[in-house]
Design a protein around this motif. Structure first.
Motif, PDB file in Angstrom:
ATOM      1  N   GLY A 236      -6.540  32.987   3.943  1.00 11.48           N
ATOM      2  CA  GLY A 236      -6.687  32.874   2.491  1.00 11.48           C
ATOM      3  C   GLY A 236      -8.088  33.246   2.041  1.00 11.48           C
ATOM      4  O   GLY A 236      -8.265  33.979   1.068  1.00 11.48           O
ATOM      5  N   GLY A 237      -9.092  32.759   2.771  1.00  6.03           N
ATOM      6  CA  GLY A 237     -10.478  32.988   2.365  1.00  6.03           C
ATOM      7  C   GLY A 237     -10.835  34.465   2.386  1.00  6.03           C
ATOM      8  O   GLY A 237     -11.519  34.966   1.485  1.00  6.03           O
ATOM      9  N   ILE A 238     -10.343  35.194   3.411  1.00  8.95           N
ATOM     10  CA  ILE A 238     -10.596  36.642   3.481  1.00  8.95           C
ATOM     11  C   ILE A 238     -10.057  37.311   2.214  1.00  8.95           C
ATOM     12  O   ILE A 238     -10.720  38.122   1.573  1.00  8.95           O
ATOM     13  CB  ILE A 238      -9.930  37.228   4.743  1.00  8.95           C
ATOM     14  CG1 ILE A 238     -10.643  36.722   5.993  1.00  8.95           C
ATOM     15  CG2 ILE A 238      -9.933  38.742   4.701  1.00  8.95           C
ATOM     16  CD1 ILE A 238      -9.944  37.089   7.282  1.00  8.95           C
ATOM     17  N   ASN A 239      -8.854  36.907   1.836  1.00  8.76           N
ATOM     18  CA  ASN A 239      -8.234  37.445   0.630  1.00  8.76           C
ATOM     19  C   ASN A 239      -9.042  37.141  -0.629  1.00  8.76           C
ATOM     20  O   ASN A 239      -9.261  38.012  -1.462  1.00  8.76           O
ATOM     21  CB  ASN A 239      -6.866  36.788   0.459  1.00  8.76           C
ATOM     22  CG  ASN A 239      -5.755  37.770   0.624  1.00  8.76           C
ATOM     23  OD1 ASN A 239      -5.856  38.889   0.146  1.00  8.76           O
ATOM     24  ND2 ASN A 239      -4.713  37.365   1.300  1.00  8.76           N
ATOM     25  N   PHE A 240      -9.444  35.876  -0.768  1.00 11.70           N
ATOM     26  CA  PHE A 240     -10.131  35.469  -2.001  1.00 11.70           C
ATOM     27  C   PHE A 240     -11.408  36.262  -2.204  1.00 11.70           C
ATOM     28  O   PHE A 240     -11.673  36.798  -3.279  1.00 11.70           O
ATOM     29  CB  PHE A 240     -10.479  33.974  -1.960  1.00 11.70           C
ATOM     30  CG  PHE A 240      -9.278  33.076  -1.977  1.00 11.70           C
ATOM     31  CD1 PHE A 240      -8.014  33.568  -2.227  1.00 11.70           C
ATOM     32  CD2 PHE A 240      -9.418  31.720  -1.753  1.00 11.70           C
ATOM     33  CE1 PHE A 240      -6.914  32.748  -2.242  1.00 11.70           C
ATOM     34  CE2 PHE A 240      -8.319  30.890  -1.769  1.00 11.70           C
ATOM     35  CZ  PHE A 240      -7.066  31.397  -2.016  1.00 11.70           C
ATOM     36  N   ILE A 241     -12.224  36.335  -1.129  1.00 13.00           N
ATOM     37  CA  ILE A 241     -13.529  36.981  -1.279  1.00 13.00           C
ATOM     38  C   ILE A 241     -13.332  38.476  -1.526  1.00 13.00           C
ATOM     39  O   ILE A 241     -13.937  39.059  -2.434  1.00 13.00           O
ATOM     40  CB  ILE A 241     -14.395  36.737  -0.024  1.00 13.00           C
ATOM     41  CG1 ILE A 241     -14.568  35.229   0.216  1.00 13.00           C
ATOM     42  CG2 ILE A 241     -15.743  37.391  -0.171  1.00 13.00           C
ATOM     43  CD1 ILE A 241     -15.120  34.888   1.578  1.00 13.00           C
ATOM     44  N   THR A 242     -12.466  39.090  -0.724  1.00 14.21           N
ATOM     45  CA  THR A 242     -12.277  40.537  -0.869  1.00 14.21           C
ATOM     46  C   THR A 242     -11.714  40.876  -2.242  1.00 14.21           C
ATOM     47  O   THR A 242     -12.154  41.836  -2.885  1.00 14.21           O
ATOM     48  CB  THR A 242     -11.319  41.048   0.228  1.00 14.21           C
ATOM     49  OG1 THR A 242     -11.731  40.505   1.472  1.00 14.21           O
ATOM     50  CG2 THR A 242     -11.340  42.540   0.306  1.00 14.21           C
TER      51      THR A 242
END
Lengths: 196, 573
Positions: free
Chosen positions: B188-194
């Protein structure tokens, strides 16, 4: 990184949005941040424990084979350089990128294979996961690195298959390269901390 | 503008997102809004389980040995398992999924004017792994020996050795569940930041991003950077439990304090991982309902970055009595007191935003204001615990327990209710019943304080945590203050908990009632500026029917040159 097949997501892919880096590369870099911290945690745990150990290596435990591993380290570094060559070649001449890519994969696979043979020898000499905390840390840290190497090699093989099929995107190759650079780059640190 | 936007969002206009079957729409969806709802309702279901656990052990504490309705007699092993899993669930399966994953998923694409996350299938995988982790955790309550009972911090050797914790399978499943959950949030975090960095609408510069998005992004970065050592620790603990290694076993040359370092290196940034999204939600609400610009946007943003960096330097304040060097404890005292400065600054910024505004006191605003007030109590009591001298006395008492409930409750419960009631019109297209909402607010906030204020006094009087039955401690009986005994205080807390849990029925009734028969919300019921209010309510698959262009920041309320007191981000000058 799987943006190519599902049609509904075209808006984000349009060019006017100012992308910092390609999505796949940025996502991979964020993942690498976590990986760096994972290895930092492992290394600091190991260093703290080593600093408190009364004798080194612990009594009855074999010395780690740092000479052979030094050669193996060079093989892994060469693999990283070759992959970089492959990436640079890919940007200008896609067809010629295949050879350095395959060589990089083969060198990486040789590295993993050699490590495995080294493990077998060490287990015969009495260094196992439960024989001492040194053994526990050794197999944990090196094993996690080997796991990363195997997964990253899988991605590179996928890149090779896509390259042959002619549908390898540059950003995809770049993301895979970032992962492999990490696997290659973290190894000398592990070698220095764990073996030396 | 709202009217013209409504016209352009007529159904059927949305030509690039086709209709989907039930399964691909609700279960295996890659739509960020559906994944957000999956996270939201899974988190709320887990909150009910966590609340039920709290009910069972609070009943045992107030009325030792009683046959608790719906649970039965609480044995010491049950008690340990209940408190452990209450903490685990509330932090990892309620605060994290609701605040980061649900609000992050829902708000990031909508507020930056994009149609979905950049990696939608990774996003779907993230929820599926999260659901699996919840199932593994729930399964761990039913295995032989029962659920893990070694506290949510899982300190070895208690957590590592089956002969101490007596729940070998429960302990391992607990660890597996937590590890799976981390994998879910990594994805999820990879998605949010990107997504927030790469997919913003045309014209949206870094300083035009709504504060809640910034805070979720920074929280994700904190999570990504802090979770690595804990994953390393979890693997080591798993091997200690199941393979026979001795990383944390002092008998065989291991070091149990090493786990505490690895755990709290993650555990303290984790507080800010969940705090920042809640602070962001509050920022959106108080600007909308005081019709004022957020005070000092850039200063707040830099403060958030600073807090994030500082949050990596405070972890050992959890370990002052674990045998850390007293000189090191001084360093961590200083950093801990330092980190209260940016958080205090944030509270002042919010008060400055409210000052002179034309304030609407509806349900979301009440929750947002309550967040500031209640979190302040948590922050101020934390200063005593951050000072190593005072902490030696207060450590592991109910004072600590009351302190962190005054931080986590505002974050996980008040922040969630604030955000949920504020974005409910967008999520479901209906207005919530404000009167019921306010009744629910007061019946939650008053009992909340009545639960935990008595616990501060019990803790300051020396009542230790992790005690199953205080009847065996004559020192913790008898009069405490104002003519009340220790036991009276425990009973006040338990009765208040019962009232608070009962009041949640009002909330669920209100959600269902408003969802079915609420007044239609329209696109922008709160007359707010940010981009999610441009989309229809609820937004269709694909969110916006046209490309948005952003011309200004999200907080242009009450601009002197305009008749309207708001100025949507996408409206040309």
């Amino acid at each position: 990184m799987a943006r190519h097949s599902t049609a509904p997501l075209h808006i984000a892919a349009e060019s006017h949005r100012e992308a910092l880096l390609p999505n796949g590369v940025l996502g991979m870099l964020i993942f690498i941040l976590t990986e760096i911290m994972l290895f930092a945690g492992l290394i600091s745990a190991f260093v703290i424990w080593k600093a408190g150990a009364p004798t080194w290596p612990p009594a009855g435990q074999p010395r780690l084979p740092f000479e052979e591993t030094a050669v193996n380290t060079l093989a892994l570094l060469a693999s990283g350089v070759l992959l970089h060559v492959a990436y640079r070649t890919y940007r200008t001449d896609r067809a010629r990128a295949e050879r350095p890519l395959v060589l990089a994969v083969l060198l990486g696979a040789a590295f993993v294979l050699f490590q495995g043979m080294e493990w077998v020898a060490l287990i015969r000499e009495g260094l196992t996961l439960t024989s001492s905390t040194l053994g526990s840390f050794f197999y944990l840290i090196i094993g996690i690195h080997a796991l990363h190497a195997v997964v990253a090699l899988g991605f590179l093989v996928q890149a090779w298959i896509r390259l042959r099929g002619g549908w390898l995107a540059q950003s995809q190759l770049a993301a895979f390269c970032v992962l492999w650079y990490f696997v290659v780059g973290v190894w000398p640190i592990l070698y220095g901390v764990v073996y030396l | 503008m709202a009217e013209s936007a409504e016209v352009s969002h007529a159904p059927g206009h949305d030509d690039h997102h086709h209709e989907e079957s039930f399964w691909s729409k609700y279960v295996f969806s890659t739509d960020h809004k559906m994944i957000a709802m999956q996270y939201m309702f899974t988190g709320m279901a887990m909150a009910l389980i966590g609340g039920f656990f709290a009910y069972a052990f609070r009943m045992q504490l107030a009325f030792p040995g009683m046959d608790v309705p719906f649970f039965g007699t609480v044995s010491p092993a049950d008690y340990n398992s209940l408190v452990t899993n209450h903490g685990t669930i509330m932090i990892f399966w309620v605060a994290m999924p609701v605040l980061i994953a649900a609000f992050g998923n829902y708000l990031i694409p909508l507020m930056i004017g994009c149609d979905d996350m950049v990696f939608p299938r990774i996003n779907r995988l993230s929820y599926q792994i999260f659901l699996l982790s919840a199932i593994v955790l729930i399964a761990s309550f039913f295995v032989p020996g029962g659920g893990f009972g070694g506290a949510w911090t899982s300190y070895p050797p208690l957590s590592a050795k089956p002969e101490y914790n007596l729940t070998p399978l429960g302990a391992t499943l607990w660890l597996v569940a937590v590890a799976l959950e981390f994998v879910a949030f990594l994805l999820g975090g990879i998605n949010f930041i990107t997504t927030a960095m790469n997919a913003r609408a045309k014209g949206m510069k870094l300083y035009d991003i709504p504060m809640v998005i910034w805070m979720i992004v920074v929280a994700s970065i904190l999570f990504m950077a802090s979770v690595g050592p804990l994953i390393a620790g979890a693997v080591m603990l798993f091997m200690d439990q199941n393979v026979g290694t001795a990383f944390f076993d002092p008998d065989k040359g291991g070091d149990p304090v090493l786990w505490q370092h690895l755990f709290w290196f993650f555990g303290h940034p984790e507080v800010y991982v969940v705090l920042l999204p809640a602070l962001g939600i509050v920022a959106e609400i108080i600007t909308t309902f005081s019709r004022k610009k957020l005070f000092a946007y850039r200063t707040v943003l830099y403060t958030v970055f600073g807090t994030g960096i500082l949050s990596f330097t405070v972890w050992a304040h959890h370990q002052f009595i674990a045998g850390v060097d007293p000189r090191m404890a001084h360093v961590f005292t200083v950093t801990t007191l330092l980190i209260s400065v940016p958080i205090a600054e944030m509270c002042f910024v919010y008060i400055a935003t409210l000052y002179g505004g034309s304030i609407t006191l509806n349900t979301p605003m009440l929750w947002a204001l309550a967040f500031i007030g209640e979190f302040l109590i948590g922050g101020v009591t934390g200063i005593f615990l951050g000072a190593s001298g005072a902490d030696i006395y207060l450590h592991d008492t109910y004072f600590v327990l009351a302190h962190f409930h005054y931080t986590f409750y505002p974050i996980a419960i008040i922040g969630t209710y604030a955000g949920f009631t504020y974005w409910f019109p967008k999520m479901f297209g209906k207005m919530m019943d404000d009167r019921l909402g306010r009744i629910h607010f007061w019946l939650t906030i008053i009992p909340f304080n009545l639960i935990f204020i008595p616990l501060f006094f019990l803790g300051a009087a020396g009542q230790h945590r992790r005690i199953y039955n205080y009847e065996h401690f004559p020192d913790l009986q008898g009069p405490l203050m104002l003519g009340f005994t220790y036991q009276d205080f425990r009973e006040i807390a338990t009765y208040s908990l019962l009232v608070m849990l009962g009041a949640q029925v009002i909330f669920f009734y209100n959600v269902i009632k408003s969802w079915i028969s609420g007044e239609a919300a329209g696109n922008n019921p709160w007359k707010a500026n940010s981009l999610e209010w441009v989309a229809t309510s609820p937004p269709p698959h694909g969110n916006f029917s046209e490309e948005l262009e952003v011309f200004r920041g999200p907080y242009e309320y009450s601009h002197p040159d305009r008749d309207e007191d708001y100025w949507p981000q996408n409206e040309p000058a």
